[in-house]
Design an enzyme around this catalytic site. Structure first.
Site, PDB file in Angstrom:
ATOM      1  N   GLU A 247      -9.498  -7.048  -0.930  1.00 29.22           N
ATOM      2  CA  GLU A 247      -8.709  -5.998  -1.571  1.00 29.22           C
ATOM      3  C   GLU A 247      -8.260  -6.548  -2.911  1.00 29.22           C
ATOM      4  O   GLU A 247      -7.628  -7.610  -2.960  1.00 29.22           O
ATOM      5  CB  GLU A 247      -7.505  -5.616  -0.700  1.00 29.22           C
ATOM      6  CG  GLU A 247      -7.862  -4.758   0.486  1.00 29.22           C
ATOM      7  CD  GLU A 247      -8.582  -3.477   0.114  1.00 29.22           C
ATOM      8  OE1 GLU A 247      -8.388  -2.982  -1.013  1.00 29.22           O
ATOM      9  OE2 GLU A 247      -9.358  -2.988   0.945  1.00 29.22           O
ATOM     10  N   CYS A 281      -0.236  -3.818  -6.354  1.00 27.87           N
ATOM     11  CA  CYS A 281      -1.619  -3.446  -6.658  1.00 27.87           C
ATOM     12  C   CYS A 281      -1.732  -1.943  -6.840  1.00 27.87           C
ATOM     13  O   CYS A 281      -2.615  -1.454  -7.530  1.00 27.87           O
ATOM     14  CB  CYS A 281      -2.549  -3.910  -5.546  1.00 27.87           C
ATOM     15  SG  CYS A 281      -2.053  -3.281  -3.944  1.00 27.87           S
TER      16      CYS A 281
HETATM   17  P1  NAD Z   1      -4.976 -14.130  -7.386  1.00 26.96           P
HETATM   18  O1  NAD Z   1      -6.292 -13.470  -7.304  1.00 26.96           O
HETATM   19  O2  NAD Z   1      -4.692 -15.022  -8.519  1.00 26.96           O
HETATM   20  O3  NAD Z   1      -4.723 -15.022  -6.061  1.00 26.96           O
HETATM   21  C1  NAD Z   1      -4.812 -14.467  -4.763  1.00 26.96           C
HETATM   22  C2  NAD Z   1      -5.000 -15.596  -3.778  1.00 26.96           C
HETATM   23  O4  NAD Z   1      -6.286 -16.189  -3.986  1.00 26.96           O
HETATM   24  C3  NAD Z   1      -3.997 -16.728  -3.914  1.00 26.96           C
HETATM   25  O5  NAD Z   1      -3.669 -17.217  -2.634  1.00 26.96           O
HETATM   26  C4  NAD Z   1      -4.764 -17.762  -4.725  1.00 26.96           C
HETATM   27  O6  NAD Z   1      -4.282 -19.083  -4.582  1.00 26.96           O
HETATM   28  C5  NAD Z   1      -6.148 -17.606  -4.127  1.00 26.96           C
HETATM   29  N1  NAD Z   1      -7.253 -18.074  -4.987  1.00 26.96           N
HETATM   30  C6  NAD Z   1      -7.262 -18.238  -6.346  1.00 26.96           C
HETATM   31  N2  NAD Z   1      -8.481 -18.641  -6.757  1.00 26.96           N
HETATM   32  C7  NAD Z   1      -9.260 -18.728  -5.644  1.00 26.96           C
HETATM   33  C8  NAD Z   1     -10.612 -19.068  -5.422  1.00 26.96           C
HETATM   34  N3  NAD Z   1     -11.436 -19.422  -6.430  1.00 26.96           N
HETATM   35  N4  NAD Z   1     -11.092 -19.062  -4.151  1.00 26.96           N
HETATM   36  C9  NAD Z   1     -10.291 -18.693  -3.118  1.00 26.96           C
HETATM   37  N5  NAD Z   1      -8.994 -18.356  -3.266  1.00 26.96           N
HETATM   38  C10 NAD Z   1      -8.481 -18.364  -4.519  1.00 26.96           C
HETATM   39  O7  NAD Z   1      -3.889 -12.945  -7.269  1.00 26.96           O
HETATM   40  P2  NAD Z   1      -2.300 -13.040  -7.362  1.00 26.96           P
HETATM   41  O8  NAD Z   1      -1.906 -13.328  -8.767  1.00 26.96           O
HETATM   42  O9  NAD Z   1      -1.785 -13.909  -6.266  1.00 26.96           O
HETATM   43  O10 NAD Z   1      -1.904 -11.538  -6.978  1.00 26.96           O
HETATM   44  C11 NAD Z   1      -1.930 -10.485  -7.895  1.00 26.96           C
HETATM   45  C12 NAD Z   1      -3.244  -9.723  -7.787  1.00 26.96           C
HETATM   46  O11 NAD Z   1      -3.422  -9.261  -6.447  1.00 26.96           O
HETATM   47  C13 NAD Z   1      -3.288  -8.469  -8.637  1.00 26.96           C
HETATM   48  O12 NAD Z   1      -4.545  -8.370  -9.246  1.00 26.96           O
HETATM   49  C14 NAD Z   1      -3.101  -7.340  -7.629  1.00 26.96           C
HETATM   50  O13 NAD Z   1      -3.635  -6.106  -8.013  1.00 26.96           O
HETATM   51  C15 NAD Z   1      -3.805  -7.905  -6.447  1.00 26.96           C
HETATM   52  N6  NAD Z   1      -3.361  -7.257  -5.215  1.00 26.96           N
HETATM   53  C16 NAD Z   1      -4.217  -6.383  -4.598  1.00 26.96           C
HETATM   54  C17 NAD Z   1      -3.804  -5.707  -3.446  1.00 26.96           C
HETATM   55  C18 NAD Z   1      -4.713  -4.733  -2.737  1.00 26.96           C
HETATM   56  O14 NAD Z   1      -4.479  -4.461  -1.560  1.00 26.96           O
HETATM   57  N7  NAD Z   1      -5.713  -4.188  -3.394  1.00 26.96           N
HETATM   58  C19 NAD Z   1      -2.526  -5.946  -2.926  1.00 26.96           C
HETATM   59  C20 NAD Z   1      -1.686  -6.851  -3.587  1.00 26.96           C
HETATM   60  C21 NAD Z   1      -2.123  -7.517  -4.728  1.00 26.96           C
END
Ligand code: NAD
Length: 477
Positions: A247, A281
């Site tokens: 997501e 999000c």
């Molecule tokens: P992010 O993508 O930076 O990180 C999300 C998670 O992924 C964290 O735990 C991070 O440490 C991990 N991560 C980072 N790089 C990785 C990699 N290469 N491999 C595996 N894991 C990795 O997102 P964020 O800043 O924590 O959250 C904000 C984002 O999340 C926004 O883009 C928002 O829209 C999205 N979001 C989406 C939903 C949804 O349901 N669609 C819900 C909430 C947040």
């Protein structure tokens, strides 16, 4: 101040990786916790623990597994104030939202506890006499969960609760921004009777996440976060043969047609754009408004933005807290600077003199006078910034709403049933709201986006069963 480490087989790991500070975004001088990143060996041991517990947890009767979730729901419900306060201190959303999020995590656990009372398979007729054909939903196996910081307990709950209920062991990598709430949720589950090693928590960033996906014990991965990282996770999942769902981000649009109730639309657009300081999000990032009502709607929106009480998330009466991190604040400042330099009409710039003097604050911002292909309309800002573009009519409004690469949620404000039904038929989006804000999710209802907002299937409700189980077909003679 808490000192935190990863949790493997029911025990905190011995600190060996890099140490980090977890700061209160309302008062960055206040260190909420220090935490140690999981080492490679911690991640390996966490995956081994999940693999070792897989057989015993999946053969634990469903009602016993559900009992753990029911007790966790009760514990979370009893502790909404305490955990909500910790959440607001660590992540920065106002206390009422923090408490509300913990209550939501409790409802999610209660929903999946009730899954034990539902059918777990089907029986099919056989063309051969004496034979029975059945399907059973069986656990997918040790599952990696990777979560963001913006809902530090609700999003983990909506992955953990179904993963555990359907009989999977878990290695969870929470966001490095919110380790306190992660370990609190793990503590609640342990107190509710979850056996050691069924849930393991590894603290860290992307490297830890990638290592998890590469571990041969891991069978599935559910990710929530940004689109760029989600794509990398889907790629790694495909490479390692891991069933993966992601997501991802969104640039969600509120479409206000000429016949809409303008007060209702203004209330919902502002709530959608500024709730959790725009860091959802599903936040409303764009307003596409019929040009004949643009001025009257914007007047109402600005008036509601001005009403916000911006301040420390823990102070009673605060309605808009800080951004969660300095990087978030800088990203929003850069987007607003870019709007100014590209000649946009920034009718409300949230970087005002009356902001609190410490903390990562930016107030609501409204930008118009931009083309629909301006980055504010096409890229996720993830803050309380609303980009406004006028539309000639309904067709133009719907075309603008669908023009970007994202497809998480759209709201349409109208009193006309035909327009509402046209939106339901035509818009390419995972979730459509008619006359309500773009945000919100119910535990029993599928949630997720299309195009660059989601891949690999929906979450929550019955959709979660599809992801966290495999269908086993059995021919019985
Ligand atoms: P992010 O993508 O930076 O990180 C999300 C998670 O992924 C964290 O735990 C991070 O440490 C991990 N991560 C980072 N790089 C990785 C990699 N290469 N491999 C595996 N894991 C990795 O997102 P964020 O800043 O924590 O959250 C904000 C984002 O999340 C926004 O883009 C928002 O829209 C999205 N979001 C989406 C939903 C949804 O349901 N669609 C819900 C909430 C947040």
């Amino acid at each position: 101040m808490r000192e935190l480490a990863s949790l493997v087989a029911g025990r905190p790991t011995v600190p060996d990786g890099p140490e980090h500070r977890d700061e209160n975004p309302s008062r960055p001088d206040e260190v909420v916790a220090t935490w140690w990143e999981a080492t490679r060996s911690d991640v390996d041991r966490a995956c081994r623990a999940a693999a070792e517990q897989a057989r015993s947890w999946r053969s634990t009767p469903f009602h016993e597994r559900a009992g753990v979730l029911a007790r966790a729901a009760g514990l979370l419900g009893d502790r909404t104030d305490e955990l909500g306060r910790e959440l607001s201190r660590e992540e920065g959303k106002p206390l009422a939202e923090g408490i509300g999020e913990v209550a939501r995590a409790a409802r999610i656990c209660a929903y999946y506890a009730a899954e034990a009372d539902r059918p777990v398979g089907e029986i099919f007729a056989s063309p051969r006499a004496g034979e029975q054909i059945q399907t059973r939903q069986v656990p997918v196996g040790p599952t990696a969960l990777i979560t963001p910081w913006n809902f530090p307990i609700a999003i983990p709950a909506w992955k953990l609760a179904p993963a555990l209920a359907y009989g999977n062991t878990v290695v969870w990598k929470p966001s490095p921004v919110t380790p306190v709430l992660a370990l609190r949720l793990a503590e609640v589950l342990a107190e509710a009777g979850l056996p050691d090693g069924v849930l393991n928590v590894v603290l860290g960033g992307g490297d830890v996440g990638q290592r998890l996906l590469a571990d041969p014990a891991i069978r599935a991965c559910s990710f929530t976060g940004s689109t760029a990282v989600g794509r990398a996770v889907m790629t790694a999942g495909a490479e390692h043969g891991v069933k993966t769902q992601a997501e991802m981000g969104g640039v969600n649009v509120a479409v206000v047609l000429a016949d809409a109730d303008m007060d209702l639309a203004a209330d919902k657009v502002v709530a959608g754009a500024t709730g959790s300081t725009g860091q959802k999000c599903t936040a409303t990032s764009r307003l596409v408004v019929d040009e004949s009502v643009q001025d009257e709607l914007l007047e109402r929106i600005i008036e509601r933005c001005d009403r916000h009480a911006i301040g420390d998330a823990l102070v009673e009466g605060t309605t808009l807290g800080p951004l969660a991190t300095p990087a978030q604040r800088d990203q929003i400042a850069a987007a607003l600077d870019h709007a100014h330099t590209t000649g946009a009409d920034v009718i409300r710039d949230g970087r005002r003199a009356d902001l609190p003097d410490q903390g990562w604050f930016v107030g609501p911002s409204i930008v118009r006078g931009i083309a629909p292909d301006h980055p504010l309309c096409t890229e996720e800002v993830f803050g309380p910034v609303l980009a406004v573009t006028p539309a000639r009519d309904r067709h133009d409004a719907f075309a603008q709403a669908d023009a970007g690469k994202y497809g998480l949620t759209t709201s349409v404000f109208t009193r006309d049933l035909a327009s509402a039904l046209a939106a339901a038929d035509d818009l390419e989006v995972g979730i459509l709201h008619v006359n309500s804000e773009t945000t919100g999710a119910e535990p029993h209802v599928p949630f997720g986006g299309v195009r660059s907002s989601g891949a690999g299937g929906r979450e929550q409700g019955r959709a979660a069963r599809d992801f966290y189980t495999e269908t086993r077909t059995i021919y019985l003679t």
